[in-house]
Design a protein around this motif. Sequence first.
Motif, PDB file in Angstrom:
ATOM      1  N   ARG A 136       0.857  -1.201   0.000  1.00  0.00           N
ATOM      2  CA  ARG A 136       0.000   0.000   0.000  1.00  0.00           C
ATOM      3  C   ARG A 136       0.887   1.241   0.000  1.00  0.00           C
ATOM      4  N   ASP A 137       0.329   2.382  -0.403  1.00  0.00           N
ATOM      5  CA  ASP A 137       1.183   3.563  -0.475  1.00  0.00           C
ATOM      6  C   ASP A 137       0.898   4.627   0.580  1.00  0.00           C
ATOM      7  N   GLY A 152      10.582  12.022   1.836  1.00  0.00           N
ATOM      8  CA  GLY A 152       9.733  10.985   2.432  1.00  0.00           C
ATOM      9  C   GLY A 152       9.295  11.352   3.836  1.00  0.00           C
ATOM     10  N   PRO A 169       4.587  19.359  -4.050  1.00  0.00           N
ATOM     11  CA  PRO A 169       3.527  18.839  -3.177  1.00  0.00           C
ATOM     12  C   PRO A 169       3.961  17.493  -2.577  1.00  0.00           C
ATOM     13  N   HIS A 171       3.027  13.826  -0.996  1.00  0.00           N
ATOM     14  CA  HIS A 171       1.940  12.899  -1.269  1.00  0.00           C
ATOM     15  C   HIS A 171       1.969  11.626  -0.435  1.00  0.00           C
ATOM     16  N   HIS A 172       0.954  10.822  -0.675  1.00  0.00           N
ATOM     17  CA  HIS A 172       0.878   9.457  -0.137  1.00  0.00           C
ATOM     18  C   HIS A 172       0.709   9.445   1.374  1.00  0.00           C
ATOM     19  N   SER A 175      -2.999  13.297   7.130  1.00  0.00           N
ATOM     20  CA  SER A 175      -2.768  13.820   8.475  1.00  0.00           C
ATOM     21  C   SER A 175      -4.031  13.678   9.310  1.00  0.00           C
TER      22      SER A 175
ATOM     23  N   ILE B 151      13.504   9.861  -0.386  1.00  0.00           N
ATOM     24  CA  ILE B 151      12.576   9.966  -1.523  1.00  0.00           C
ATOM     25  C   ILE B 151      12.943  11.067  -2.512  1.00  0.00           C
ATOM     26  N   GLY B 167       8.512   2.232  -2.757  1.00  0.00           N
ATOM     27  CA  GLY B 167       7.160   1.816  -2.407  1.00  0.00           C
ATOM     28  C   GLY B 167       6.089   2.797  -2.862  1.00  0.00           C
ATOM     29  N   VAL B 168       6.518   3.906  -3.413  1.00  0.00           N
ATOM     30  CA  VAL B 168       5.597   4.888  -4.000  1.00  0.00           C
ATOM     31  C   VAL B 168       6.198   5.347  -5.329  1.00  0.00           C
TER      32      VAL B 168
ATOM     33  N   ASP D 137      -2.385  24.062  -4.627  1.00  0.00           N
ATOM     34  CA  ASP D 137      -2.724  22.805  -5.299  1.00  0.00           C
ATOM     35  C   ASP D 137      -3.730  21.932  -4.554  1.00  0.00           C
ATOM     36  N   HIS D 171      -3.845  12.429  -5.757  1.00  0.00           N
ATOM     37  CA  HIS D 171      -3.133  13.411  -4.957  1.00  0.00           C
ATOM     38  C   HIS D 171      -3.807  14.777  -4.906  1.00  0.00           C
ATOM     39  N   PHE D 194      -7.814  22.208  11.585  1.00  0.00           N
ATOM     40  CA  PHE D 194      -6.800  21.847  10.594  1.00  0.00           C
ATOM     41  C   PHE D 194      -6.338  23.063   9.800  1.00  0.00           C
ATOM     42  N   SER D 200      -0.713  21.502  11.089  1.00  0.00           N
ATOM     43  CA  SER D 200      -1.694  20.419  10.941  1.00  0.00           C
ATOM     44  C   SER D 200      -1.347  19.420   9.857  1.00  0.00           C
TER      45      SER D 200
END
Lengths: 425, 425, 425, 425
Positions: A136-137, A152, A169, A171-172, A175, B151, B167-168, D137, D171, D194, D200
């Motif tokens: 899973r990501d 990361g 940006p 990702h993955h 929060s 990353i 993994g991503v 974004d 994303h 948030f 956050s």
Amino acid sequence: MTTAVLNESKMKTFEEIESAVRSYSRGWPTVFDKAKGYKLWDTDGREYIDFFAGAGTLNYGHNDDAMQEKIINYIKNDGIIHSLDMGTTPRKEFLEQFKEIILKPRNLDYKIMFPGPTGTNTVESALKIARKVTGRDTVISFTNAFHGMTIGSLSVTGNSFKRHGAGVPLHHTVSMPFDDYVEDQDSIAYLERFLEDSGSGVALPAAIILETVQGEGGINAARMEWLKKVDAICKRWDILLIIDDVQAGNGRTGTFFSFEPAGINPDVVCLSKSIGGFGLPMAITLIKPEYDQWGPGEHNGTFRGNNLAFIAATEALSNWKTDDFSKDIQAKGDLLKTAVNKLIEKYPVLKGEARGRGLMQGIAVHVDGLAEAICAEAFKRGLIVETSGPADEVVKFLPPLVIDQEGLEKGLEILEDSIKYVTNK
Amino acid sequence: MTTAVLNESKMKTFEEIESAVRSYSRGWPTVFDKAKGYKLWDTDGREYIDFFAGAGTLNYGHNDDAMQEKIINYIKNDGIIHSLDMGTTPRKEFLEQFKEIILKPRNLDYKIMFPGPTGTNTVESALKIARKVTGRDTVISFTNAFHGMTIGSLSVTGNSFKRHGAGVPLHHTVSMPFDDYVEDQDSIAYLERFLEDSGSGVALPAAIILETVQGEGGINAARMEWLKKVDAICKRWDILLIIDDVQAGNGRTGTFFSFEPAGINPDVVCLSKSIGGFGLPMAITLIKPEYDQWGPGEHNGTFRGNNLAFIAATEALSNWKTDDFSKDIQAKGDLLKTAVNKLIEKYPVLKGEARGRGLMQGIAVHVDGLAEAICAEAFKRGLIVETSGPADEVVKFLPPLVIDQEGLEKGLEILEDSIKYVTNK
Amino acid sequence: MTTAVLNESKMKTFEEIESAVRSYSRGWPTVFDKAKGYKLWDTDGREYIDFFAGAGTLNYGHNDDAMQEKIINYIKNDGIIHSLDMGTTPRKEFLEQFKEIILKPRNLDYKIMFPGPTGTNTVESALKIARKVTGRDTVISFTNAFHGMTIGSLSVTGNSFKRHGAGVPLHHTVSMPFDDYVEDQDSIAYLERFLEDSGSGVALPAAIILETVQGEGGINAARMEWLKKVDAICKRWDILLIIDDVQAGNGRTGTFFSFEPAGINPDVVCLSKSIGGFGLPMAITLIKPEYDQWGPGEHNGTFRGNNLAFIAATEALSNWKTDDFSKDIQAKGDLLKTAVNKLIEKYPVLKGEARGRGLMQGIAVHVDGLAEAICAEAFKRGLIVETSGPADEVVKFLPPLVIDQEGLEKGLEILEDSIKYVTNK
Amino acid sequence: MTTAVLNESKMKTFEEIESAVRSYSRGWPTVFDKAKGYKLWDTDGREYIDFFAGAGTLNYGHNDDAMQEKIINYIKNDGIIHSLDMGTTPRKEFLEQFKEIILKPRNLDYKIMFPGPTGTNTVESALKIARKVTGRDTVISFTNAFHGMTIGSLSVTGNSFKRHGAGVPLHHTVSMPFDDYVEDQDSIAYLERFLEDSGSGVALPAAIILETVQGEGGINAARMEWLKKVDAICKRWDILLIIDDVQAGNGRTGTFFSFEPAGINPDVVCLSKSIGGFGLPMAITLIKPEYDQWGPGEHNGTFRGNNLAFIAATEALSNWKTDDFSKDIQAKGDLLKTAVNKLIEKYPVLKGEARGRGLMQGIAVHVDGLAEAICAEAFKRGLIVETSGPADEVVKFLPPLVIDQEGLEKGLEILEDSIKYVTNK
């Protein structure tokens, strides 16, 4: 001639040659020279009490005698210094001692990975293995988390200034609210609802990563009950639980691992900072054997074999052979907690709120800019103490764990003087 | 009792306690104990010649006498060991000496950033500042590039095994052909066309990042002419040129910076590995003053103040006060080149191809598995040498720059014996 | 009163109420009212010859008599108009006729998917199924490709203005050079090298997507030999080949599918625009049965059941029962090619270059702004013709396939007059 | 011969030729032929009452007489059918009438964009313009949102099955709890926290997108008070508020726009489905003039000029010239609400919960699989009604707004018979 002018010329090299990214040398504008135990001295011979401990890297104090001796002897004997992940004597001894002194007595079974010598390296390795093992990501992290500055780790870090610095940006990651994040709201109920509802827009994650006490995020200490619930959620949905114990581990909260009082058994644990004992770069990632599915070299790095750090790290482990060290930290933690509460009560102008546990405590000062002013004043008076939190609103206390009662009291005295001075102006 | 069995019991600790990710301790299954200059010894007292130099981290050899002495004295005097980015005496001296000895004589003007003590940290910081300064997100890297395992750095790394380990999916990057990547094709023409055509699908990038000699990627050395063209492209389109000199820098190719013979002036330079002199974790990022647009603490890290490394680093810089070191490396590089060519000619079974420059050379062996077999045999015979390239097809020579002619010849002799033995089987 | 003023008041509604995103109504500032065959008329009764055909949507001309009749009858009989993907009579008939008339005679075996009624919908569905079937995320597209404006399709589109419009970076795609992209360079050699080298930084893709003739990208027609090589690459590495035949399909290049002359058998084919026959929104995705691994409703959409379009589409298929239509298009294509070459020769000031095949041709005009000026002048003289290419440098000819020789000649006459006028100014 | 066998042969074409992605033809295994008002008939002449209305596309019923007549006349007169975004008479009239009848009386000032004829197209265009205008974004969407199936829209959609179908991670979006998402928890408090906390982990978004009543997500109707709070949040932080009124708009909830009772004024509104009046593909995006910052053609698409749809759409607008239509819908909505509540009370076995407002209502059936069984039985008995919600747990009522009381009662009767039958088995 004023101090400011003196400092200016003293700091000239840093101002002119070093990048604008430097930060601590701005708040503490002096040149540090020597350090021992819980004290530092600058080139002018001024003495400072250390309530900072290298942001939690110097739990065993500066220049521990035994560590000094072992390191010097090793160098004198032409011991191999740099070894990537080749087999070396210090690496072997560290592995054996960590297993014997730390893992076995706690009934923990982990494979030990050397992921590169910094906190962000162990976090990056933890995220990678969780994603690989689960396929899973997504990774769930928490509000005000801090896990590191490489892309990361930054992806699971909350701070918007630091995230923005990525330039891309992130990702993955999702929060979620940390314990007690929104008044009168149950953060566990939210987390569970998002996971159990297939229409929530949040994918089943590879892992949940958290600090039990958020250091950079404002000394937010999760309740043990909350940690247990997060652990149960991980088990229910086969999510890996990663504890980032880089700052809260190595005894900082009173036990070697910060999560021990919760009675949980995380799948992956990240350690760095004080694991190296002496302040030398070192990090390890602990992985349950069933999840240690790396291919050889799938994560690597040049400085995974810092043998001087291994030597100091092994020496540091000897503190944990009995319960004494742990009890001592807890006792000093209680003392600190009492002092903190007293200060908050005595200085209502602070609108203060006690935070943290063990020797990882703080006062959230709910007046704009006041926490920073207190720390600046404390520096002038010979106390090294810094702020944390999203608005730098928390005065953070991270003394070396080996500080004695005298040191603690003297530091607190300077702190109180600084509060008095700053709030009376 | 065979060596294999002996090694097995010797390696037991690593096999049982360490993570499966370990790699060098598999290829060189012994426990290293001491090292001096270009030699290592294991716990059995076996001696090894070092043609590896900690993957380019030990350019100044193991346990340099002067560095040992300075480090020991510093520790003995309770010098501050760990200091984040606070001002310290060793940091100050390093900054001043680097400017004086390295930058000034080369007419280079850079701000010096301490981004965390590893190669991947300097690369991550370089990518961040390039994106911040330009407001763009894409970075162009090259085929078979290696820039690190976190990353951000992994996104500009070519190796599919390592990328997959993320993994991503890895984003915001475009891989372009390195010099001489496709036979009879002009990689510059290709790069230019993608940039000048607004319909190419490749956005104007923030930066182009490259190693002038790709170490992990197979010792692929770009021609100076090619580097000049890439530099011109960067200037034409206001793209930042980042040179990752982590492995090829610090004199490895014969000049302090590997790009000096091309006469170019990159916007950002990444240094790590041998910058620390002694094998201790350290990295710096050089940034043109006009691009040093960081906010304080926008990129940070716990181990940016490794003072023992600063001391050794400053000592190492003294090698560069005159041209002598540079000339000496180049002379040894020529000697190595001659030897390499001779071997290729003498052993056509290798289908060998000479690669690299200075003391960063290799033989691409176009027979499956043969390069690895040669290195394995060399280890048994007392030579530490490893492979690189996407299929581990290159025998890579990275001796310490301080190796003497005798050491070089002895190493080459073992190498030839290993080739003979392996190709005769 | 000048035309400009007239147009202004005529266009008031569009200028005042419609979004600034409108484009065609800027280049052709009039209000169109009627259309038949290859002609349009505006509200002032002015007649225009159509060399545009709704950007390839009106291959069968405007208001085909038979289609009109069938649609009107269907409405009169209260035929179900909107049906999502429910079974309806017109859908059933279209499916059966498409299989019978198009697929069977070409020995093609595809499942037919209705992905929503637009080109970008079929492309998004194609990308999804390729990623699902292979479990890979990367898709390779080509320079100057145009596949649509929703985020998935835009990711495989080359145009930087349109990509930038996404407002987010576009991922999971790699742009490779189309046939003949860089002078004297072999784009197939590049593509192959990137795929066979595990260090290239380009992951094994789920799919390669391409238009055999790039319509928006500048009427770039790939050679059949190049298509065959791409097809072979797909087979070698188990990559799905997706042909986006939205603009080049439906007979536009002389055969129903544009790839027929290459003798290849793509895994997925995207059709839209003229598939609906009458200009009504419709799209289909053809998927080899072994790759039709969708779950029910995994891709859906409200307008997958546009029954009026199905009726016209089925009627349009009747053109393909024999070879006649195909031969007729090819003959007109030859006529157009001859005319184009003549123009280029006669007007060297154009620095013209012939592009395309069948009735999808163009003249690349290598003088800044000249192509646009020609099209603007042509509009004033009664010819609808637009530019394409990354710099709008190509005058593009897409007449309805049913145009007769007279119409073609008349259109070309207006074109030549416009060229003369514009280049003489 | 059983119905199953009959259906099987009837559905053969779809089963054999159409892709496995088809869904409605599975649940309603028949071939529909004709439709009028609120009724459909299949090829066997069976009559069905429509409580589905093309998933909200046929608010004005099937085959409205006036629309039929106007469309037929237009075709007969060779009116231009397909026109991209060229000026045409029907487009002009639609623009003018929409402004006059819909916008003006509601004091709304929007530019009208034609983004391609489907719901996902309008959503993609809304996301693009919000990102362009703000330079940010991230977009915040809500749990159980459904916004479409192309990658941009899917990114703001909650359903995990559909998200997974993307084949790539989605994303630039954050999913927040919709109104009343977690029992006893305040979703607004959570959202605000948030946004106001810079630590956050959630960046300041470009936009918040929401459906006031989530159709696919389970007929979850936000309270007006909640909508007002979201609107206030958007204003406080300069976030664009996008209302996706594709399903809930066009009168479905009793007012033309679903957000009217909340008294808010969104920055962008997405309309599709019933905007085309007759079931023909059409969509528009309404954008406040100050945010209409598109470049010409920055978002485009082949089917932005579906003139038959414009004609029907303009005719449909005539329903809104007075308040009567609105009042009529609300009256029928009340009737439906009463009936729904009665059913829930009478059949406690349903564990039913009333959902929705206007003619967009449903019963959440908290027994696994029961909602689907009821809908399947209803189909057999002549009622077209489908489920929604993440577990298909909601029986959804979307009758044409023009349904009369008789039709409504007859449909409810069949529904009750189906419930009785299914729960008695």
